[in-house]
Design a protein around this motif. Structure first.
Motif, PDB file in Angstrom:
ATOM      1  N   ILE A 159      19.472 -26.131   4.741  1.00  0.00           N
ATOM      2  CA  ILE A 159      19.933 -24.933   4.431  1.00  0.00           C
ATOM      3  C   ILE A 159      18.766 -24.086   3.875  1.00  0.00           C
ATOM      4  CG2 ILE A 159      22.092 -25.043   4.941  1.00  0.00           C
ATOM      5  CD1 ILE A 159      22.876 -24.700   2.045  1.00  0.00           C
ATOM      6  N   TYR A 160      17.804 -24.856   3.564  1.00  0.00           N
ATOM      7  CA  TYR A 160      16.664 -24.056   2.455  1.00  0.00           C
ATOM      8  C   TYR A 160      15.459 -24.004   3.277  1.00  0.00           C
ATOM      9  CZ  TYR A 160      18.979 -25.401  -2.094  1.00  0.00           C
ATOM     10  OH  TYR A 160      19.707 -25.399  -3.076  1.00  0.00           O
ATOM     11  N   ALA A 161      14.831 -22.602   3.012  1.00  0.00           N
ATOM     12  CA  ALA A 161      13.465 -22.475   3.651  1.00  0.00           C
ATOM     13  C   ALA A 161      12.496 -23.530   2.748  1.00  0.00           C
ATOM     14  CB  ALA A 161      13.223 -21.091   3.330  1.00  0.00           C
ATOM     15  N   ILE A 162      11.418 -23.825   3.543  1.00  0.00           N
ATOM     16  CA  ILE A 162      10.557 -24.501   2.768  1.00  0.00           C
ATOM     17  C   ILE A 162       9.145 -23.940   2.902  1.00  0.00           C
ATOM     18  CG2 ILE A 162       9.158 -26.660   3.177  1.00  0.00           C
ATOM     19  CD1 ILE A 162      12.073 -27.106   2.052  1.00  0.00           C
ATOM     20  N   ASN A 163       8.348 -23.852   1.839  1.00  0.00           N
ATOM     21  CA  ASN A 163       7.075 -23.507   1.776  1.00  0.00           C
ATOM     22  C   ASN A 163       6.025 -24.648   1.429  1.00  0.00           C
ATOM     23  OD1 ASN A 163       8.023 -20.962   2.173  1.00  0.00           O
ATOM     24  ND2 ASN A 163       7.545 -20.213   0.225  1.00  0.00           N
ATOM     25  N   TRP A 164       4.987 -24.481   1.778  1.00  0.00           N
ATOM     26  CA  TRP A 164       3.731 -25.309   1.177  1.00  0.00           C
ATOM     27  C   TRP A 164       2.919 -24.184   0.628  1.00  0.00           C
ATOM     28  CZ3 TRP A 164       3.203 -30.570   0.768  1.00  0.00           C
ATOM     29  CH2 TRP A 164       4.113 -31.352   1.839  1.00  0.00           C
ATOM     30  N   HIS A 165       2.502 -24.539  -0.736  1.00  0.00           N
ATOM     31  CA  HIS A 165       1.733 -24.111  -1.480  1.00  0.00           C
ATOM     32  C   HIS A 165       0.352 -24.884  -1.823  1.00  0.00           C
ATOM     33  CE1 HIS A 165       4.558 -20.375  -2.572  1.00  0.00           C
ATOM     34  NE2 HIS A 165       5.288 -21.376  -2.002  1.00  0.00           N
ATOM     35  N   VAL A 214       0.695 -21.214   1.547  1.00  0.00           N
ATOM     36  CA  VAL A 214      -0.258 -21.543   2.585  1.00  0.00           C
ATOM     37  C   VAL A 214       0.716 -21.670   4.026  1.00  0.00           C
ATOM     38  CG1 VAL A 214      -1.203 -23.906   3.786  1.00  0.00           C
ATOM     39  CG2 VAL A 214      -1.296 -23.247   1.235  1.00  0.00           C
ATOM     40  N   ALA A 215       2.023 -21.911   3.897  1.00  0.00           N
ATOM     41  CA  ALA A 215       2.787 -21.888   5.145  1.00  0.00           C
ATOM     42  C   ALA A 215       4.282 -22.036   4.665  1.00  0.00           C
ATOM     43  CB  ALA A 215       2.545 -23.160   5.956  1.00  0.00           C
ATOM     44  N   HIS A 216       4.953 -21.410   5.612  1.00  0.00           N
ATOM     45  CA  HIS A 216       6.494 -21.055   5.386  1.00  0.00           C
ATOM     46  C   HIS A 216       7.346 -21.526   6.816  1.00  0.00           C
ATOM     47  CE1 HIS A 216      10.409 -19.079   4.710  1.00  0.00           C
ATOM     48  NE2 HIS A 216      10.253 -18.536   6.049  1.00  0.00           N
ATOM     49  N   ILE A 217       8.386 -22.205   6.639  1.00  0.00           N
ATOM     50  CA  ILE A 217       9.252 -22.564   7.764  1.00  0.00           C
ATOM     51  C   ILE A 217      10.486 -22.088   7.280  1.00  0.00           C
ATOM     52  CG2 ILE A 217       9.525 -24.996   7.175  1.00  0.00           C
ATOM     53  CD1 ILE A 217       9.579 -25.435  10.284  1.00  0.00           C
ATOM     54  N   SER A 218      11.451 -21.477   8.125  1.00  0.00           N
ATOM     55  CA  SER A 218      12.940 -21.165   7.754  1.00  0.00           C
ATOM     56  C   SER A 218      13.762 -22.205   8.078  1.00  0.00           C
ATOM     57  CB  SER A 218      13.283 -20.201   8.842  1.00  0.00           C
ATOM     58  OG  SER A 218      13.334 -20.556  10.424  1.00  0.00           O
ATOM     59  N   GLY A 253      14.063 -23.980  11.238  1.00  0.00           N
ATOM     60  CA  GLY A 253      12.757 -24.123  11.596  1.00  0.00           C
ATOM     61  C   GLY A 253      12.306 -23.177  12.796  1.00  0.00           C
ATOM     62  N   GLY A 254      13.046 -21.989  13.066  1.00  0.00           N
ATOM     63  CA  GLY A 254      12.677 -21.239  13.875  1.00  0.00           C
ATOM     64  C   GLY A 254      11.653 -20.015  13.800  1.00  0.00           C
ATOM     65  N   THR A 255      11.243 -19.977  12.589  1.00  0.00           N
ATOM     66  CA  THR A 255      10.154 -18.991  12.124  1.00  0.00           C
ATOM     67  C   THR A 255       9.085 -19.769  11.108  1.00  0.00           C
ATOM     68  OG1 THR A 255      12.023 -17.416  11.883  1.00  0.00           O
ATOM     69  CG2 THR A 255       9.830 -16.794  10.638  1.00  0.00           C
ATOM     70  N   THR A 256       8.035 -19.485  11.446  1.00  0.00           N
ATOM     71  CA  THR A 256       6.996 -20.014  10.881  1.00  0.00           C
ATOM     72  C   THR A 256       5.880 -18.879  10.436  1.00  0.00           C
ATOM     73  OG1 THR A 256       5.868 -20.822  12.338  1.00  0.00           O
ATOM     74  CG2 THR A 256       7.051 -22.561  11.556  1.00  0.00           C
ATOM     75  N   THR A 257       5.290 -19.216   9.166  1.00  0.00           N
ATOM     76  CA  THR A 257       4.421 -17.985   9.015  1.00  0.00           C
ATOM     77  C   THR A 257       3.238 -18.943   8.222  1.00  0.00           C
ATOM     78  OG1 THR A 257       5.370 -17.322   6.854  1.00  0.00           O
ATOM     79  CG2 THR A 257       5.475 -16.008   8.871  1.00  0.00           C
ATOM     80  N   TYR A 258       1.933 -18.207   8.024  1.00  0.00           N
ATOM     81  CA  TYR A 258       0.884 -19.058   7.839  1.00  0.00           C
ATOM     82  C   TYR A 258      -0.383 -17.989   6.879  1.00  0.00           C
ATOM     83  CZ  TYR A 258       2.171 -22.437  10.919  1.00  0.00           C
ATOM     84  OH  TYR A 258       3.041 -23.771  11.515  1.00  0.00           O
ATOM     85  N   ALA A 259      -0.985 -18.361   5.928  1.00  0.00           N
ATOM     86  CA  ALA A 259      -1.717 -17.760   5.179  1.00  0.00           C
ATOM     87  C   ALA A 259      -3.054 -17.511   6.371  1.00  0.00           C
ATOM     88  CB  ALA A 259      -2.319 -18.409   4.096  1.00  0.00           C
ATOM     89  N   ASP A 260      -3.587 -16.355   6.280  1.00  0.00           N
ATOM     90  CA  ASP A 260      -4.990 -16.245   7.220  1.00  0.00           C
ATOM     91  C   ASP A 260      -5.706 -17.366   7.419  1.00  0.00           C
ATOM     92  OD1 ASP A 260      -4.891 -12.578   6.981  1.00  0.00           O
ATOM     93  OD2 ASP A 260      -3.634 -13.907   8.133  1.00  0.00           O
ATOM     94  N   SER A 261      -6.077 -18.092   6.009  1.00  0.00           N
ATOM     95  CA  SER A 261      -6.954 -18.970   6.019  1.00  0.00           C
ATOM     96  C   SER A 261      -6.584 -20.287   6.646  1.00  0.00           C
ATOM     97  CB  SER A 261      -7.353 -19.351   4.289  1.00  0.00           C
ATOM     98  OG  SER A 261      -6.008 -19.528   4.181  1.00  0.00           O
ATOM     99  N   VAL A 262      -5.490 -20.591   7.085  1.00  0.00           N
ATOM    100  CA  VAL A 262      -5.109 -21.476   7.631  1.00  0.00           C
ATOM    101  C   VAL A 262      -4.647 -21.627   9.036  1.00  0.00           C
ATOM    102  CG1 VAL A 262      -4.656 -22.698   5.393  1.00  0.00           C
ATOM    103  CG2 VAL A 262      -2.758 -21.830   6.837  1.00  0.00           C
ATOM    104  N   LYS A 263      -4.491 -20.419   9.386  1.00  0.00           N
ATOM    105  CA  LYS A 263      -3.992 -19.990  10.955  1.00  0.00           C
ATOM    106  C   LYS A 263      -4.809 -21.009  11.896  1.00  0.00           C
ATOM    107  CE  LYS A 263      -1.524 -15.840  10.269  1.00  0.00           C
ATOM    108  NZ  LYS A 263      -1.526 -14.247  10.454  1.00  0.00           N
ATOM    109  N   GLY A 264      -3.962 -21.219  12.757  1.00  0.00           N
ATOM    110  CA  GLY A 264      -4.868 -22.155  13.982  1.00  0.00           C
ATOM    111  C   GLY A 264      -5.292 -23.512  13.624  1.00  0.00           C
ATOM    112  N   ARG A 265      -5.186 -23.821  12.092  1.00  0.00           N
ATOM    113  CA  ARG A 265      -5.592 -25.225  11.766  1.00  0.00           C
ATOM    114  C   ARG A 265      -4.419 -25.904  11.105  1.00  0.00           C
ATOM    115  NH1 ARG A 265      -8.860 -25.825   7.781  1.00  0.00           N
ATOM    116  NH2 ARG A 265      -8.345 -23.885   6.850  1.00  0.00           N
TER     117      ARG A 265
END
Length: 115
Positions: A30-36, A47-51, A54-66
């Motif tokens: 029930i917790y959202a998870i980030n990597w910093h 760096v990245a976030h996941i709901s 797991g249905g929603t993810t977001t990324y820092a521009d510097s790591v998108k696509g990688r």
């Protein structure tokens, strides 16, 4: 309550690593998870976030696509797949869990990208 990261290490530019974050002592699904990540002398950055589901993810521009964040709620584990690593990805990577005002940090794992 614990968040334990693993999977860091020394790699060459262009290589890959997968970080893992194993949670215990709280209701992980029930917790959202980030990597910093943090470099000495600089602020910790998201760096990245996941709901929680797991249905929603977001990324820092510097790591998108990688980088790809994922989670396996049955295993109480979150992951960060890091591909095409660059020297500027060198940092200590932290796992972070949040539910409203409740938040937990892991101890971090070092990632070094160098030739």
């Amino acid at each position: 309550v614990q968040l334990v990261e693993s999977g860091g290490g020394l790699v060459q530019p262009g290589e890959s690593l997968r970080l893992s974050c194993v949670a215990s002592g709280f209701t992980f699904p029930i917790y959202a998870i980030n990597w910093h990540r943090q470099v000495p002398g600089k602020e910790r950055e998201l760096v990245a976030h996941i709901s929680s589901a797991g249905g929603t993810t977001t990324y820092a521009d510097s790591v998108k696509g990688r980088f790809t964040i994922s989670r396996d709620n049955a295993k109480n584990t979150a992951y960060l797949q890091m591909n095409s690593l660059k020297s500027e990805d060198t940092a200590v990577y932290y796992c972070y869990a949040r539910l409203n005002s409740l938040e937990y940090w892991g101890q971090g794992t070092q990632v070094t990208v160098s030739s």
